[in-house]
Design an enzyme around this catalytic site. Structure first.
Site, mmCIF file in Angstrom:
data_model
loop_
_atom_site.group_PDB
_atom_site.id
_atom_site.type_symbol
_atom_site.label_atom_id
_atom_site.label_comp_id
_atom_site.label_asym_id
_atom_site.label_seq_id
_atom_site.Cartn_x
_atom_site.Cartn_y
_atom_site.Cartn_z
ATOM 1 N N THR A 188 -1.208 8.851 0.986
ATOM 2 C CA THR A 188 0.651 8.287 0.976
ATOM 3 C C THR A 188 0.544 9.182 -0.494
ATOM 4 O O THR A 188 -0.252 8.657 -1.337
ATOM 5 C CB THR A 188 0.519 7.436 1.362
ATOM 6 O OG1 THR A 188 -0.528 6.522 0.502
ATOM 7 C CG2 THR A 188 -0.109 7.052 3.113
ATOM 8 N N LYS A 205 4.229 11.680 -5.362
ATOM 9 C CA LYS A 205 3.220 10.275 -6.615
ATOM 10 C C LYS A 205 1.848 10.056 -5.916
ATOM 11 O O LYS A 205 1.929 9.188 -5.144
ATOM 12 C CB LYS A 205 4.082 9.842 -7.771
ATOM 13 C CG LYS A 205 3.513 8.868 -8.343
ATOM 14 C CD LYS A 205 4.583 8.089 -9.082
ATOM 15 C CE LYS A 205 3.256 7.269 -10.214
ATOM 16 N NZ LYS A 205 3.250 6.012 -9.584
ATOM 17 N N ASP A 206 1.332 10.645 -6.622
ATOM 18 C CA ASP A 206 -0.459 10.024 -5.610
ATOM 19 C C ASP A 206 -1.503 9.614 -7.095
ATOM 20 O O ASP A 206 -1.171 9.418 -8.142
ATOM 21 C CB ASP A 206 -0.981 10.929 -4.836
ATOM 22 C CG ASP A 206 -1.826 11.900 -5.072
ATOM 23 O OD1 ASP A 206 -1.858 11.802 -6.717
ATOM 24 O OD2 ASP A 206 -2.471 12.393 -4.509
ATOM 25 N N MET A 207 -2.598 8.859 -6.342
ATOM 26 C CA MET A 207 -3.461 8.185 -7.733
ATOM 27 C C MET A 207 -4.870 9.486 -7.296
ATOM 28 O O MET A 207 -5.783 8.886 -7.900
ATOM 29 C CB MET A 207 -3.818 7.018 -7.424
ATOM 30 C CG MET A 207 -2.721 6.272 -7.455
ATOM 31 S SD MET A 207 -2.469 4.244 -7.239
ATOM 32 C CE MET A 207 -4.284 4.128 -8.459
ATOM 33 N N GLU A 208 -4.447 10.128 -6.589
ATOM 34 C CA GLU A 208 -6.254 11.131 -5.909
ATOM 35 C C GLU A 208 -5.795 12.794 -6.028
ATOM 36 O O GLU A 208 -7.201 13.276 -6.746
ATOM 37 C CB GLU A 208 -6.348 11.308 -4.905
ATOM 38 C CG GLU A 208 -6.859 9.524 -4.596
ATOM 39 C CD GLU A 208 -5.452 7.664 -4.147
ATOM 40 O OE1 GLU A 208 -5.003 8.575 -3.841
ATOM 41 O OE2 GLU A 208 -6.196 7.640 -4.214
ATOM 42 N N ASP A 224 6.455 5.080 0.638
ATOM 43 C CA ASP A 224 7.984 4.975 -1.139
ATOM 44 C C ASP A 224 8.194 4.865 -1.654
ATOM 45 O O ASP A 224 8.265 7.004 -2.325
ATOM 46 C CB ASP A 224 6.704 3.373 -2.316
ATOM 47 C CG ASP A 224 5.785 4.416 -2.664
ATOM 48 O OD1 ASP A 224 4.955 4.038 -1.962
ATOM 49 O OD2 ASP A 224 6.190 4.820 -3.893
ATOM 50 N N GLU A 279 -4.855 4.855 5.535
ATOM 51 C CA GLU A 279 -4.064 6.160 6.123
ATOM 52 C C GLU A 279 -5.459 6.837 6.682
ATOM 53 O O GLU A 279 -4.969 7.423 7.348
ATOM 54 C CB GLU A 279 -5.096 6.878 4.468
ATOM 55 C CG GLU A 279 -3.519 5.924 3.699
ATOM 56 C CD GLU A 279 -3.507 6.582 2.269
ATOM 57 O OE1 GLU A 279 -3.037 6.280 1.285
ATOM 58 O OE2 GLU A 279 -5.537 6.862 2.060
HETATM 59 N N1 SAH Z 1 -4.713 -2.135 -3.333
HETATM 60 C C1 SAH Z 1 -3.992 -1.565 -2.634
HETATM 61 C C2 SAH Z 1 -3.251 -0.310 -3.143
HETATM 62 C C3 SAH Z 1 -3.509 1.144 -2.740
HETATM 63 S S1 SAH Z 1 -2.711 2.089 -4.331
HETATM 64 C C4 SAH Z 1 -4.351 -1.484 -0.787
HETATM 65 O O1 SAH Z 1 -5.424 -1.594 -0.338
HETATM 66 O O2 SAH Z 1 -3.422 -1.496 -0.607
HETATM 67 C C5 SAH Z 1 -1.987 2.874 -3.052
HETATM 68 C C6 SAH Z 1 -2.409 4.588 -2.275
HETATM 69 O O3 SAH Z 1 -1.829 4.939 -2.408
HETATM 70 C C7 SAH Z 1 -3.279 5.454 -3.779
HETATM 71 O O4 SAH Z 1 -4.636 6.338 -3.520
HETATM 72 C C8 SAH Z 1 -1.842 6.494 -3.846
HETATM 73 O O5 SAH Z 1 -2.221 7.496 -3.594
HETATM 74 C C9 SAH Z 1 -1.422 6.657 -2.593
HETATM 75 N N2 SAH Z 1 0.059 6.153 -3.433
HETATM 76 C C10 SAH Z 1 1.274 5.777 -2.628
HETATM 77 N N3 SAH Z 1 2.268 5.679 -2.645
HETATM 78 C C11 SAH Z 1 2.153 6.010 -4.402
HETATM 79 C C12 SAH Z 1 2.931 5.506 -5.312
HETATM 80 N N4 SAH Z 1 4.163 5.608 -5.729
HETATM 81 N N5 SAH Z 1 2.348 6.255 -6.759
HETATM 82 C C13 SAH Z 1 0.913 6.297 -7.084
HETATM 83 N N6 SAH Z 1 0.297 6.643 -6.062
HETATM 84 C C14 SAH Z 1 0.919 6.088 -4.862
#
Ligand code: SAH
Length: 240
Positions: free
Chosen positions: A91, A176-179, A202, A12
């Protein structure tokens, strides 16, 4: 201005790192795995801004995503770098029912958690959801740069369970993210303003397999993210 980016994945951040030629400051956070890249930017008014980009780093051979790594990196970076503004960029999943599209870049206007189901009184419900404040200048910045705004919704999983979707819908989550909310949580404790810049990889309501769609669009979304972040930085630093 002292600007601090918190970004989870190298993929990213890389287009952005390449554009600014930011240099890695080796072992700045040792023994933590976070990585620091830094440069300075000259403004038209003669003022020099510092641009710091902090990545969560890696463990077991992959980038550390998720709330724990984001909280750790944000706290360590704020304590050591004393930023005026934290920008959490990365993302996210979007919802086509709410106008999202692949590689569309948003500014966050609010944030929440969607997977912390803590029953009890209102105080606990409020704490579980988060709803931390975002930087008061976010709306004006989005308006001036003609960027759409949306509410960041954070959880610890890439997939979305029905109970997550219910909380997202009830509380107006869009990105929707994870951070995001984890970074905002630390910022709220440290009285440091936070701005979100998020690019869609996505569509959570497209029916596609999320990881496949995420992986397919990661490069495109990260490129769009870089372009928007350049505009954001130019705006904030009055770059020449
Ligand atoms: N281990 C994998 C996946 C990464 S997780 C890899 O290395 O490719 C996805 C990352 O993108 C997280 O940091 C999150 O913040 C973000 N993200 C993108 N689309 C997401 C979704 N639909 N739900 C949650 N997080 C998402």
């Amino acid at each position: 201005m002292n600007i601090l980016y918190i970004i989870a994945m190298q993929a990213e951040a890389q287009p952005f790192i390449d554009h600014y030629g930011v240099q890695e400051v080796k072992d700045f956070f040792a023994p933590l795995p976070c990585k620091l890249y830094q440069t300075s930017i000259k403004g038209a008014n003669g003022e020099t801004s510092t641009l710091s980009v902090v990545l969560n780093g890696q463990q077991h051979g992959s980038d550390l995503v998720g709330c724990e790594a984001a909280s750790m990196a944000t706290l360590a970076a704020i304590e050591r770098l004393h930023p005026d503004l934290v920008i959490n960029s990365g993302t996210c999943g979007g919802f086509q029912s709410r106008g999202a599209d692949i590689a569309k870049v948003y500014i966050g206007n609010a944030c929440m958690f969607h997977d912390r189901r803590v029953p009890g009184d209102d105080q606990w419900g409020t704490q579980a959801l988060g709803n931390y404040p975002v930087w008061e200048g976010a709306e004006a910045l989005a308006g001036q740069l003609h960027l759409p705004m949306g509410k960041v919704t954070t959880g610890s999983s890439l997939d979305m369970q029905p109970c997550d979707l219910k909380i997202i819908q009830e509380n107006g989550g869009e990105l929707k993210d994870m951070e995001g909310a984890a970074v905002a949580f630390v910022c709220s404790l440290m009285a440091t303003p936070i701005l979100f810049v998020k690019s869609v990889t996505d569509l959570c309501d497209s029916g596609a397999e999320t990881f496949e769609e995420f992986s397919r669009n990661l490069a495109k979304a990260s490129q769009a993210l870089k372009e928007t972040n350049i505009r954001v930085i130019d705006h904030l630093t009055n770059a020449v």
